[in-house]
Design a protein around this motif. Sequence first.
Motif, short mmCIF file in Angstrom:
data_model
loop_
_atom_site.label_atom_id
_atom_site.label_comp_id
_atom_site.label_asym_id
_atom_site.label_seq_id
_atom_site.Cartn_x
_atom_site.Cartn_y
_atom_site.Cartn_z
N VAL A 36 0.80 -1.12 0.20
CA VAL A 36 0.01 0.06 0.05
C VAL A 36 0.96 1.32 0.02
N GLN A 37 0.50 1.98 -0.87
CA GLN A 37 1.46 3.44 -0.90
C GLN A 37 0.54 4.48 -0.85
N TYR A 58 -12.99 3.16 2.75
CA TYR A 58 -12.03 3.85 3.84
C TYR A 58 -12.39 5.17 3.80
N ALA A 112 -3.39 7.14 -4.31
CA ALA A 112 -3.33 6.01 -3.47
C ALA A 112 -3.40 4.59 -4.33
N ARG A 151 -4.16 -1.21 -2.84
CA ARG A 151 -5.45 -1.97 -2.38
C ARG A 151 -6.55 -1.20 -2.92
N TYR A 196 -6.00 5.63 11.80
CA TYR A 196 -5.79 5.50 10.15
C TYR A 196 -4.49 4.41 10.17
N ASP A 197 -4.58 3.62 9.08
CA ASP A 197 -4.04 2.26 9.00
C ASP A 197 -2.58 2.61 7.91
N TYR A 198 -2.87 3.65 7.12
CA TYR A 198 -1.87 3.73 6.18
C TYR A 198 -1.63 5.46 6.21
N TRP A 199 -0.23 5.55 6.17
CA TRP A 199 0.26 7.11 5.92
C TRP A 199 1.08 7.15 4.80
N ALA A 240 -3.42 10.18 4.79
CA ALA A 240 -3.81 8.80 5.31
C ALA A 240 -5.14 8.13 5.09
#
Length: 121
Positions: free
Chosen positions: A1-2, A31, A23, A26, A108-111, A96
Motif C-alpha cells: 500500500v502506498q 475507507y 493511493a 489496495r 488511520y492504517d496507512y500514511w 492517510a
Amino acid sequence: VQLQASGGGLVQAGGSPRLSCAASGRAFSGYAMGWFRQAPGKEREFVAAIRWNNGRTTYTDSVKGRFTISRDNAKNTVYLQMNSLKPEDTAVYYCAAAQSGTYYQYEYDYWGQGTQVTVSS
C-alpha cells in the motif's frame, strides 16, 4: 500500500495550492481518506477527511470555508484544495487512510510521507 502526497511548497499568504494524495496497492472504497498536518514544535493534527464511498467530508474548524477535500475515483487520488492560506497553515501535510474512524491518528492504517507547505507573510 502506498500513499504518495505531493503539491506542497512555498506559498504566499492568500495563496491557493492544491495537495494531491495518490493511493495504490489496495482498494480503498470503504475507507476514509484524511489529511493531517504537523507544524514545527506542535503535535500532528487532523485537517480534513472524506469517505471514499459516499464522499462525505469533515473538516477541523480552523480550515472550514478555506480548504476543500475531494476525491477522483478514476485516478484513486484525494485532493486538498487550500485557499486563503495563512502563515499558521505552515506545516508538513500528511495523507492517510482509515478503514474505520475519521478524526484520530490512531484510527488511520496507512500514511503517506508528507509534503511541506510553507506560507510566507
